[in-house]
Design a protein around this motif. Sequence first.
Motif, mmCIF file in Angstrom:
data_model
loop_
_atom_site.group_PDB
_atom_site.id
_atom_site.type_symbol
_atom_site.label_atom_id
_atom_site.label_comp_id
_atom_site.label_asym_id
_atom_site.label_seq_id
_atom_site.Cartn_x
_atom_site.Cartn_y
_atom_site.Cartn_z
ATOM 1 N N ALA A 237 -19.822 -19.181 1.093
ATOM 2 C CA ALA A 237 -20.272 -20.511 1.512
ATOM 3 C C ALA A 237 -19.646 -20.912 2.849
ATOM 4 O O ALA A 237 -20.314 -21.486 3.717
ATOM 5 C CB ALA A 237 -19.924 -21.544 0.436
ATOM 6 N N ALA A 238 -18.389 -20.584 3.024
ATOM 7 C CA ALA A 238 -17.684 -20.981 4.247
ATOM 8 C C ALA A 238 -18.256 -20.314 5.485
ATOM 9 O O ALA A 238 -18.236 -20.890 6.580
ATOM 10 C CB ALA A 238 -16.198 -20.660 4.118
ATOM 11 N N PHE A 239 -18.785 -19.090 5.322
ATOM 12 C CA PHE A 239 -19.310 -18.360 6.472
ATOM 13 C C PHE A 239 -20.840 -18.344 6.531
ATOM 14 O O PHE A 239 -21.412 -17.663 7.390
ATOM 15 C CB PHE A 239 -18.800 -16.922 6.458
ATOM 16 C CG PHE A 239 -17.348 -16.787 6.825
ATOM 17 C CD1 PHE A 239 -16.960 -16.767 8.159
ATOM 18 C CD2 PHE A 239 -16.372 -16.711 5.841
ATOM 19 C CE1 PHE A 239 -15.627 -16.646 8.505
ATOM 20 C CE2 PHE A 239 -15.038 -16.589 6.174
ATOM 21 C CZ PHE A 239 -14.658 -16.566 7.514
ATOM 22 N N ALA A 240 -21.480 -19.087 5.632
ATOM 23 C CA ALA A 240 -22.952 -19.104 5.624
ATOM 24 C C ALA A 240 -23.501 -19.675 6.925
ATOM 25 O O ALA A 240 -24.575 -19.272 7.394
ATOM 26 C CB ALA A 240 -23.468 -19.903 4.435
ATOM 27 N N HIS A 241 -22.766 -20.602 7.506
ATOM 28 C CA HIS A 241 -23.158 -21.198 8.792
ATOM 29 C C HIS A 241 -21.925 -21.175 9.685
ATOM 30 O O HIS A 241 -21.081 -22.071 9.625
ATOM 31 C CB HIS A 241 -23.656 -22.629 8.610
ATOM 32 C CG HIS A 241 -24.784 -22.752 7.642
ATOM 33 N ND1 HIS A 241 -26.082 -22.399 7.947
ATOM 34 C CD2 HIS A 241 -24.804 -23.175 6.356
ATOM 35 C CE1 HIS A 241 -26.854 -22.605 6.912
ATOM 36 N NE2 HIS A 241 -26.106 -23.079 5.923
ATOM 37 N N ARG A 242 -21.819 -20.132 10.498
ATOM 38 C CA ARG A 242 -20.646 -20.001 11.360
ATOM 39 C C ARG A 242 -20.523 -21.206 12.286
ATOM 40 O O ARG A 242 -21.506 -21.811 12.689
ATOM 41 C CB ARG A 242 -20.728 -18.720 12.186
ATOM 42 C CG ARG A 242 -20.436 -17.465 11.370
ATOM 43 C CD ARG A 242 -20.268 -16.250 12.269
ATOM 44 N NE ARG A 242 -19.009 -16.263 13.003
ATOM 45 C CZ ARG A 242 -17.870 -15.767 12.514
ATOM 46 N NH1 ARG A 242 -17.834 -15.277 11.295
ATOM 47 N NH2 ARG A 242 -16.781 -15.784 13.240
ATOM 48 N N ARG A 243 -19.304 -21.523 12.610
ATOM 49 C CA ARG A 243 -18.974 -22.664 13.480
ATOM 50 C C ARG A 243 -19.210 -24.001 12.792
ATOM 51 O O ARG A 243 -19.208 -25.037 13.444
ATOM 52 C CB ARG A 243 -19.764 -22.622 14.801
ATOM 53 C CG ARG A 243 -19.682 -21.302 15.554
ATOM 54 C CD ARG A 243 -18.253 -20.914 15.833
ATOM 55 N NE ARG A 243 -18.151 -19.605 16.467
ATOM 56 C CZ ARG A 243 -17.009 -18.951 16.627
ATOM 57 N NH1 ARG A 243 -15.882 -19.479 16.179
ATOM 58 N NH2 ARG A 243 -16.986 -17.763 17.207
ATOM 59 N N LYS A 244 -19.433 -23.962 11.478
ATOM 60 C CA LYS A 244 -19.626 -25.197 10.741
ATOM 61 C C LYS A 244 -18.353 -25.514 9.967
ATOM 62 O O LYS A 244 -17.725 -24.620 9.392
ATOM 63 C CB LYS A 244 -20.813 -25.061 9.776
ATOM 64 C CG LYS A 244 -21.315 -26.364 9.199
ATOM 65 C CD LYS A 244 -22.603 -26.113 8.426
ATOM 66 C CE LYS A 244 -23.197 -27.418 7.905
ATOM 67 N NZ LYS A 244 -24.465 -27.172 7.168
#
Length: 295
Positions: A237-244
């Motif tokens: 979940a943490a890396f599903a949308h990088r820079r988020k």
Amino acid sequence: MTDDRADAGVRAPRLLGPSEVRALAAALDLRPTKQRGQNFVIDANTVRRIVADSGVTGNDVVLEVGPGLGSLTLALLAVARRVVALEIDPVLAAALPATIADRAPDQVDAFEVVLADALRVTDVPGPPPTALVANLPYNVSVPVLLHLLALLPSLEHGLVMVQSEVADRLAAVPGSKAYGVPSVKAAWYADVRRAGAIGRNVFWPAPNVDSGLVAWTRREPPATTVTRTQVFAVIDAAFAHRRKALRPSLRDLAGSAEASEHALARAGVDPMTRGEALRIEDFVRIAEALSEVAA
């Protein structure tokens, strides 16, 4: 070959060179396919280097994935106590024992090939393997590595050849550009490091990507009250949308943005932090906090 084997009169395996690899392929009417990541090593010095850098000794039971025509297998048999090779291609799996018998007759009893998909294998015959040394199929290298590390806790160390960019990701540290899901999940199982580069000209056919070596040493996973599955769900979940930032990234996992923020506070993590800044231990604390918030 180790000194004690030489003293005992054990003959070293005869390694494969470019002409031998092509001759074996021609005899099998083999046309390497990209689908199965078939790029065969044709340089004997390269497989010697891989085995030397792997740290394999005469006490090791080695698991190899994708042995192909046997280039690395023969080099491993010169050192290891036993080699078990997982091969998905039935033609290659059927042909490999004859190659071993011809080129490593004194090591035949120390070798076994298993026709299997390394992504779906559920056990390995014989004594538990202690080392993983392989030229992994590049299209599935990370899933295969993580699956085998989870499946076989007996694996203590290893060296794998993968695409250069994947090697960078597996060995990356928090805050670096290459750091991501493979980096964190690999860190659950082991200390991982980059162990060198491999040129394209040692393969047949030559790949259109550069290759790298990754070495790892098993370590105990972080102590935690939650499961690996729960921790890995947080990582995904943490890396599903990088820079988020983590607060919105974990919203669906937590059930709401408020619950996400509450869990992050319990874990001692700034809600505006991004996943690429966190260590595996941080993800463990977040998973534990999410479990407590949901209770």
